[in-house]
Every structure is written in C-alpha cells, then in structure tokens.
Write an enzyme that holds these catalytic residues in place. Structure first.
Site, PDB file in Angstrom:
ATOM      1  N   TYR A   1      30.268  20.123  19.442  1.00 29.68           N
ATOM      2  CA  TYR A   1      30.203  21.582  19.505  1.00 29.68           C
ATOM      3  C   TYR A   1      29.796  22.123  18.140  1.00 29.68           C
ATOM      4  O   TYR A   1      30.468  21.848  17.134  1.00 29.68           O
ATOM      5  CB  TYR A   1      31.564  22.176  19.891  1.00 29.68           C
ATOM      6  N   SER A   2      28.721  22.886  18.093  1.00 32.37           N
ATOM      7  CA  SER A   2      28.351  23.541  16.840  1.00 32.37           C
ATOM      8  C   SER A   2      29.452  24.513  16.445  1.00 32.37           C
ATOM      9  O   SER A   2      30.049  25.168  17.297  1.00 32.37           O
ATOM     10  CB  SER A   2      27.032  24.299  16.994  1.00 32.37           C
TER      11      SER A   2
ATOM     12  N   CYS B   1      18.588  26.859  18.587  1.00 30.88           N
ATOM     13  CA  CYS B   1      19.766  26.190  19.120  1.00 30.88           C
ATOM     14  C   CYS B   1      20.029  26.682  20.541  1.00 30.88           C
ATOM     15  O   CYS B   1      19.961  27.884  20.819  1.00 30.88           O
ATOM     16  CB  CYS B   1      20.990  26.450  18.245  1.00 30.88           C
TER      17      CYS B   1
ATOM     18  N   GLU C   1      18.212  22.200  17.042  1.00 30.70           N
ATOM     19  CA  GLU C   1      19.380  21.493  17.584  1.00 30.70           C
ATOM     20  C   GLU C   1      19.560  21.936  19.036  1.00 30.70           C
ATOM     21  O   GLU C   1      20.030  23.050  19.304  1.00 30.70           O
ATOM     22  CB  GLU C   1      20.632  21.798  16.767  1.00 30.70           C
TER      23      GLU C   1
ATOM     24  N   TYR D   1      20.539  20.587  23.261  1.00 27.45           N
ATOM     25  CA  TYR D   1      21.454  19.640  23.907  1.00 27.45           C
ATOM     26  C   TYR D   1      21.261  19.656  25.414  1.00 27.45           C
ATOM     27  O   TYR D   1      20.625  20.554  25.949  1.00 27.45           O
ATOM     28  CB  TYR D   1      22.906  19.970  23.559  1.00 27.45           C
TER      29      TYR D   1
END
Length: 383
Positions: free
Chosen positions: A161-162, A341, A381, A383
């Site tokens: 988790y960012s 992101c 980044e 995911y």
C-alpha cells in the site's frame, strides 16, 4: 525556475482556466495492490454511509504545521547523497520474516454513499520506529493462513500500500502513517449478491479494523516515486482511485507542513480520475490548499460517470490530461517531473494519448519518452 516563471507569466496562462478543483461534492481516496471489483451500491459495511472529511482534522489553521525537523536529517532533498551519509533512504527496514507490529489508530470512510466502492482513511501508529519518505510503500501481512498450491497451510502474503501521509503523519509528530484503502469485494451478478469467499483478505481486514488492532507491517519499500531533490521542480501528478495516496503525501509536504529546509517553490498540478463526485478523495484538503496557494497548486478531475470528453464519450484521466497537452508538454520540456499512480489499466490510454500528441507536434515519441526516463522525470507506480 525559468519554466515556472514563463508558465505563470503568460505563456500558459490559460492552463489554469476551467479548474474544477473547487467543485462541491458530497464526497472525497493507497493503494491496495489487490483487485477491487464492484460492490452493491449503497452497502453499509459497518462504518455507515456518511463520508468523514479530513481537512479540519489534519490541516493546521492559520498556517503551515510545525514538524520535528530531525526527520529531515535523513534527506537533504529526497535521495541518499554525500550530504546525508549517516541516514540513507529507509528501505526494507522490516521484512516478511521479522515484520513490525503497528497499531490501528483510526479507520474512517472517506467517500460518499454514491461512490462505486468503499475507501477508508486508515491511520497506523508506529511510534517513530518505521520511518519512511514520501512516495514509499508499506507492506501489510493480513492475519490468518491460506493453503498454497502444494496443499500446505501458510501465512498470507504481503500486500503493498502506498503511504498517503508525509513522514510526519497526519498529526505532524512522526509517529503515525496513513494508508488509503479501497475495500475489495466481488459482486456475483448471477446471484445478485456479493460473494464473501472472493473478497480481498487484506483490504477488508484493514477497513474493518478497530482502534488498537495490531497490524503486521513490512518495508518501507520503493524509490520510483520519490520527489525531486530540488524543491523548485514543477510536479505533475496523475492518479486514479487510491493511486491518490502518494500524491496526497506530496501535496501535504508542499503546502501543509513547515519544512524549512525543503520549502516547495515549484508548481504542483494534480489530475485525478474517479467515477463520480462522491468518489473524490481528499477533495476538502486539496480545496483548502488551493485557497492558500492559488498560484502554485491546481487540481483537475476526470469524473468518468459525470463528464464527457471532447468526443462525447466518458471522461477518463487521459482525456483530462489531453485538454492541457500544450501546458503539460511545456512543463516537461522545462524539467517538470510527472508521476502516475493507480490501476495499471490507466497507463495504456495515457501512453496512447501522449503518443498522439507527440505526432501532432512532430516529436519522436519513443525518443521523447526515453529522454524523460533518462533524466528521471518519469515516475510510474501501477498495480
């Protein structure tokens, strides 16, 4: 600095026209690296459907918040250097086999009743023992076990988790960190109900956690999303959903905290993509920052279920960035850093759009993008 001066002086004056940062909404979002799917609209998971706002709790009134500047000794800028050899970037301080045990301080729903999912603002106490820099991630190991492919019962794996706060946390004391987590659920259309067997293990554990609950954590990890060393560098942020997490950490460092040896002098521009107004994340905080720093900060939303792009289709994040292509390219040419992101599905559309803009401008796309990467201006980044 010259690029910012030119930008603000008039070359791109129109870039700040039409900002929808101040649009009122009944809602506000990192980044769970687990699949998030549709849930029953209006489902109450125990937190209620009312959105909790964060600005009044986490932005100091009347100016920037004082912070313990000893945490700045770890970074003269944002990367290890000869100027700070004793305290390098925190990296993998805690590993899977020896995780850190943090404690949940609070869990609040931060989206409205008509959002397409439930997203929670989760503050975790680490007592200053798990320091990090803006742009890094924590790993969380959910409790319980699973049966692996070999039929063996093993602990659950780490979910990344960012981190959605600066190194000082929402209380500015360096003792907490914030995660922004969307509850992962699976809606079975045949049964017309959620299937609890397919819900996200870690996201549901975090969203359901009560104050005092222990959380097994690893990290911090990541160097891709660190801020530029020079605080005068313009920063363009592109986020979808809970990908807002690292962007929130940057924005708070830029405009909320009194970091005397790293005072942001650049331009910060956030492009945020969500489904509707109820799904906006931290909009109240961003609106307050815009009030305080109108010439330095701007936010533009892509609301896919409420707005249309220039072709009459849904407004996605790439469409919103394209609206300001000239200004974005100008800033990048002047040395701006661009951060992305969110779900990995965001990038193909963005890259296709950028390639099209390069073609319009007579720019070699591959060479242009490779140049940004080589100069460290391109940060992704997903995911």
């Amino acid at each position: 600095m010259a690029a910012i001066a030119a930008f603000n002086a008039g070359l791109a004056k129109s870039a700040f026209k039409g900002s929808n940062a101040g649009l009122k909404s009944s809602a506000r979002a990192p980044v769970a690296r687990v699949a998030t799917v549709v849930r029953a609209n209006g489902t109450d998971y125990g937190l209620g459907l009312e959105m909790k706002t964060t600005a009044q709790k986490s932005i100091a009134k009347g100016g920037r918040a004082p912070v313990p500047l000893e945490l700045e000794k770890a970074s003269q800028g944002s990367r290890p250097s000869s100027r700070s050899p004793a305290m390098p970037l925190p990296l993998n301080t805690f590993k899977n086999k020896a995780p850190f045990t943090g404690k949940i301080k609070s869990v609040e729903r931060i989206v409205g009743p008509n959002a397409t999912g439930e997203t929670c603002h989760i503050i975790i106490e680490h007592g200053g023992k798990m320091p990090f820099w803006e742009g890094q991630s924590y790993g969380v190991i959910p409790p319980g076990t699973k049966v692996n492919s070999k039929g063996k019962e093993v602990p659950h794996g780490v979910r990344l988790y960012s981190i959605a706060s600066t190194r000082y946390g929402d209380e500015f004391d360096g003792n907490t960190a914030t995660l922004c987590v969307r509850r992962a659920t699976y809606w079975d259309s045949e049964k017309n109900a959620e299937d609890p067997a397919k819900k996200g293990i870690c996201s549901n554990f975090l969203c359901d956690a009560k104050p005092g609950a222990e959380v097994m954590m690893t990290g911090p990890t990541g160097q891709v999303m660190l801020l530029p060393e020079d605080p005068a560098t313009p920063v363009i942020m592109v986020a979808t959903g809970t990908g807002i997490a690292p962007m929130r950490s940057y924005i708070r460092r830029f405009f909320v905290e009194d970091v005397k040896n790293w005072e942001f002098k650049g331009l910060a521009w956030l492009f945020m993509g969500v489904a509707n107004s109820d799904a906006k994340l931290y909009d109240d905080e961003f609106s307050e920052c815009i009030k305080r720093f109108p010439g330095q900060f701007r936010v533009d939303y892509a609301l896919s279920r409420e707005s249309q792009n220039r072709k009459g289709g849904k407004m996605y994040i790439q469409d919103k960035v394209e609206e300001y292509k000239d200004q974005v390219f100008q800033l990048l040419d002047g040395g701006a850093h661009m951060y992305f992101c969110g779900l990995k599905g965001m990038m193909p559309g963005i890259l296709e759009m950028l390639e099209g803009v390069c073609k319009e401008k007579g720019i070699d796309y591959e060479e242009w993008l490779e140049g940004l990467k080589k100069k460290g201006q391109w940060h992704v980044e997903v995911y």
